[in-house]
Write a protein that holds these residues in place. Structure first.
Motif, short mmCIF file in Angstrom:
data_model
loop_
_atom_site.label_atom_id
_atom_site.label_comp_id
_atom_site.label_asym_id
_atom_site.label_seq_id
_atom_site.Cartn_x
_atom_site.Cartn_y
_atom_site.Cartn_z
N PHE A 1 2.74 11.13 -0.22
CA PHE A 1 2.72 9.86 0.49
C PHE A 1 3.00 9.96 1.99
O PHE A 1 2.63 9.05 2.74
CB PHE A 1 3.74 8.90 -0.14
N ALA A 2 3.65 11.03 2.45
CA ALA A 2 3.98 11.15 3.87
C ALA A 2 3.00 12.08 4.59
O ALA A 2 2.20 11.64 5.41
CB ALA A 2 5.42 11.63 4.05
N THR A 3 3.02 13.37 4.23
CA THR A 3 2.10 14.31 4.88
C THR A 3 0.68 14.20 4.34
O THR A 3 -0.27 14.62 4.99
CB THR A 3 2.60 15.75 4.71
N SER B 1 -5.89 7.60 -0.68
CA SER B 1 -6.38 6.29 -1.11
C SER B 1 -5.27 5.25 -1.22
O SER B 1 -5.46 4.21 -1.87
CB SER B 1 -7.09 6.42 -2.47
N ASN B 2 -4.12 5.52 -0.60
CA ASN B 2 -3.03 4.56 -0.62
C ASN B 2 -2.94 3.84 0.72
O ASN B 2 -3.17 4.44 1.78
CB ASN B 2 -1.71 5.28 -0.91
N PRO B 3 -2.63 2.55 0.70
CA PRO B 3 -2.53 1.80 1.96
C PRO B 3 -1.53 2.44 2.92
O PRO B 3 -0.54 3.05 2.49
CB PRO B 3 -2.06 0.41 1.50
N PRO B 4 -1.76 2.28 4.24
CA PRO B 4 -0.88 2.92 5.23
C PRO B 4 0.58 2.48 5.12
O PRO B 4 1.48 3.25 5.46
CB PRO B 4 -1.48 2.48 6.57
N ASP B 5 0.83 1.25 4.65
CA ASP B 5 2.22 0.76 4.60
C ASP B 5 2.89 1.01 3.25
O ASP B 5 3.94 0.42 2.96
CB ASP B 5 2.27 -0.73 4.96
N THR B 6 2.30 1.85 2.43
CA THR B 6 2.89 2.15 1.11
C THR B 6 4.31 2.68 1.27
O THR B 6 4.56 3.61 2.04
CB THR B 6 2.03 3.18 0.35
N ILE C 1 12.91 14.36 -14.88
CA ILE C 1 13.51 13.28 -14.09
C ILE C 1 12.88 11.97 -14.54
O ILE C 1 11.68 11.91 -14.82
CB ILE C 1 13.26 13.50 -12.58
N VAL C 2 13.69 10.92 -14.59
CA VAL C 2 13.17 9.57 -14.76
C VAL C 2 13.56 8.78 -13.51
O VAL C 2 14.75 8.60 -13.24
CB VAL C 2 13.72 8.89 -16.03
N ASP C 3 12.57 8.36 -12.74
CA ASP C 3 12.78 7.60 -11.52
C ASP C 3 12.42 6.15 -11.75
O ASP C 3 11.34 5.84 -12.26
CB ASP C 3 11.90 8.16 -10.39
N GLU C 4 13.32 5.26 -11.36
CA GLU C 4 13.04 3.82 -11.34
C GLU C 4 12.95 3.42 -9.87
O GLU C 4 13.85 3.71 -9.08
CB GLU C 4 14.18 3.07 -12.03
N LEU C 5 11.86 2.76 -9.49
CA LEU C 5 11.67 2.43 -8.08
C LEU C 5 10.81 1.20 -7.92
O LEU C 5 10.20 0.71 -8.88
CB LEU C 5 11.07 3.63 -7.34
N LEU C 6 10.76 0.71 -6.68
CA LEU C 6 9.80 -0.31 -6.31
C LEU C 6 8.66 0.36 -5.57
O LEU C 6 8.89 1.16 -4.65
CB LEU C 6 10.44 -1.37 -5.42
N PHE C 7 7.44 0.05 -5.96
CA PHE C 7 6.25 0.54 -5.28
C PHE C 7 5.67 -0.64 -4.50
O PHE C 7 5.27 -1.65 -5.10
CB PHE C 7 5.25 1.08 -6.30
N CYS C 8 5.65 -0.51 -3.19
CA CYS C 8 5.30 -1.64 -2.34
C CYS C 8 4.14 -1.28 -1.42
O CYS C 8 4.10 -0.18 -0.85
CB CYS C 8 6.51 -2.05 -1.49
N PHE C 9 3.21 -2.22 -1.23
CA PHE C 9 2.07 -1.98 -0.36
C PHE C 9 1.36 -3.29 -0.07
O PHE C 9 1.58 -4.31 -0.75
CB PHE C 9 1.08 -1.00 -1.00
N THR C 10 0.54 -3.27 0.97
CA THR C 10 -0.38 -4.36 1.23
C THR C 10 -1.77 -3.88 0.84
O THR C 10 -2.20 -2.80 1.24
CB THR C 10 -0.35 -4.77 2.70
N HIS C 11 -2.48 -4.68 0.06
CA HIS C 11 -3.76 -4.26 -0.51
C HIS C 11 -4.87 -4.31 0.55
O HIS C 11 -5.75 -5.17 0.54
CB HIS C 11 -4.09 -5.16 -1.70
N THR C 12 -4.81 -3.34 1.47
CA THR C 12 -5.77 -3.29 2.58
C THR C 12 -6.89 -2.28 2.35
O THR C 12 -7.78 -2.15 3.20
CB THR C 12 -5.03 -2.94 3.88
N CYS C 13 -6.86 -1.55 1.27
CA CYS C 13 -7.94 -0.63 0.93
C CYS C 13 -8.05 -0.56 -0.58
O CYS C 13 -7.13 -0.97 -1.30
CB CYS C 13 -7.69 0.77 1.51
N GLU C 14 -9.17 -0.08 -1.07
CA GLU C 14 -9.31 0.06 -2.53
C GLU C 14 -8.41 1.19 -3.00
O GLU C 14 -8.42 2.30 -2.45
CB GLU C 14 -10.75 0.35 -2.92
#
Length: 412
Positions: free
Chosen positions: A252-254, A296-301, A315-328
């Motif tokens: 998600f970063a690099t 293929s993830n929005p820039p603000d993911t 590992i079991v990770d619980e998280l919020l996945f946040c984005f603006t739907h600006t691309c498919e």
């Protein structure tokens, strides 16, 4: 043994000769040791595959030819003729000498430079009983036995138990009928460092991949328990949290596909459960990451961690996945054109490791909530919610039971 198989020669402790053992090394080249005690079919392709699997988990694995005193190099398949021949070898097998050969194998393993010093025993079928006997009569640090045959006839040996012992028992195993299973459970339950697991509805050899009785859910559960026992007694203890964080950084970063794949085993897989997207194996998963995920993830993911549970193998990770739907977003919303809508969704990632590499990811989220948030699903009259699910995850005091019309009727 096959002519190209990596083997070593081990001298028998009674001076009667020596025997071959298949050697499987972890990717790092070093680690704790495991002596793998064979089924009645010899050191065949199945046993070597198991050894290779545990090597990928981080262990130096040795598979001794325990039938060498009868006929060296036995490698049988699973036809009826093979079974008859294997059963004949089993009937002529001397368990006392077999346990001595396991001790000799433990000694040889600990002397190898690749081995960190500690060593355990893993066994299947005939080897399952030998693993139990090894726990009673050798200096193994830990022993794990799958559907051992005849353990109920050696329960007096339990007075010599030392180290950790794990036994996996198949409920429908004709070689361990109910009365035998009851005797084993009665004699061994409640002992310190002894774990007994009965797998309901499965038969002998439920963990043999490709076999008639293979039962994947039980095999997966048993394997997780086995690796947990080996790690608790001997290690290794990779930093799963750091490994997973590095993997996510590359995703998600690099956004570096090659670096992402480098954090994984040679043949990994990813399964996004709601949409069945991902890939199995290096080639397919690389393609998926390159063309359908990493870029293929929005820039603000953003990923907002909520909790993390670290186990022996995953590992079991619980998280919020946040984005603006600006691309498919191929992997989450395939075929849906960008809507510009804001989405915040609770997400759970179950990440399995082998050794110090990721093996697989199972990713879960509520697809109905995503569709509500982008305006593709009308929630009216449906038991689904939108961004409220994310907000209530962060604040448990947000209203509960808003979808339950009957809630008002239960008021005092």
């Amino acid at each position: 043994m096959t002519p190209t198989a990596p083997t070593i020669r081990i001298p028998a402790s009674d001076g009667s000769g020596s025997f071959d053992a298949y050697l499987a090394l972890p990717p790092s080249g070093h680690g704790p040791g495991i002596v793998l005690a064979q089924e009645i079919f010899g050191v065949n392709a199945t046993m070597r595959a198991v050894a290779d699997h545990y090597a990928e988990e981080g262990y130096v694995v040795l598979v001794p030819d325990l039938f060498w005193r009868q006929q060296p190099g036995i490698q049988l398949g699973y036809t009826e003729a093979d079974f008859q021949r294997a059963f004949g070898l089993y009937q002529g097998f001397n368990e006392t000498l077999g346990v001595a050969d396991i001790q000799a194998s433990l000694n040889a393993l600990r002397e190898r430079p690749e081995c960190s010093g500690q060593a355990g025993v893993l066994g299947f079928c005939l080897g399952g009983k030998l693993a139990y006997l090894a726990a009673c009569h050798t200096d193994a640090d830990v022993a794990v036995g799958y559907y051992g045959v005849g353990i109920e006839k050696a329960l007096d040996d339990a007075q010599g138990l030392r180290g950790r012992l794990v036994l996996h028992i198949a409920e429908n195993d004709a070689f361990c009928p109910p009365e035998a299973r009851a005797a084993i459970l009665a004699a061994l339950s409640g002992r310190e460092q002894t774990e007994l697991y009965v797998y309901p509805g499965v038969d002998h050899a439920f963990a043999r991949q490709g076999g008639d009785h293979f039962h994947k859910p039980s095999a997966l559960m048993a394997h997780q328990r086995s690796v947990a026992a080996f790690k608790a007694a001997m290690g290794p203890h990779p930093d799963f949290s750091a490994l997973w964080d590095k993997h996510c950084e590359h995703e998600f970063a690099t956004r570096d596909v090659a670096a992402t794949m480098a954090t994984m085993v040679a043949e990994p897989y990813v399964n996004h459960i709601p949409t069945m997207t991902g890939g199995v194996g290096h080639t397919m998963l690389s393609r998926f990451y390159q063309h359908h995920f990493v870029n293929s993830n929005p820039p603000d993911t953003t990923l907002v961690p909520i909790s993390r549970t670290i186990g022996a193998t995953q590992i079991v990770d619980e998280l919020l996945f946040c984005f603006t739907h600006t691309c498919e977003i191929d992997w989450m919303l395939p075929g849906i054109a960008p809507t510009g809508k804001r989405v915040e969704i609770p997400l759970v990632a179950i990440v399995k490791f082998r050794g110090d590499k990721l093996y697989h990811e199972h990713i879960y989220w509520d697809q109905a909530s995503v569709l509500v948030q982008i305006g593709k699903l009308d929630p009216t009259g449906l038991p689904v919610a939108g961004i409220e699910t994310a907000r209530k995850l962060l604040d448990e005091h947000q209203p509960s039971n808003t979808l339950m019309a009957a809630w008002a009727l239960s008021a005092p």
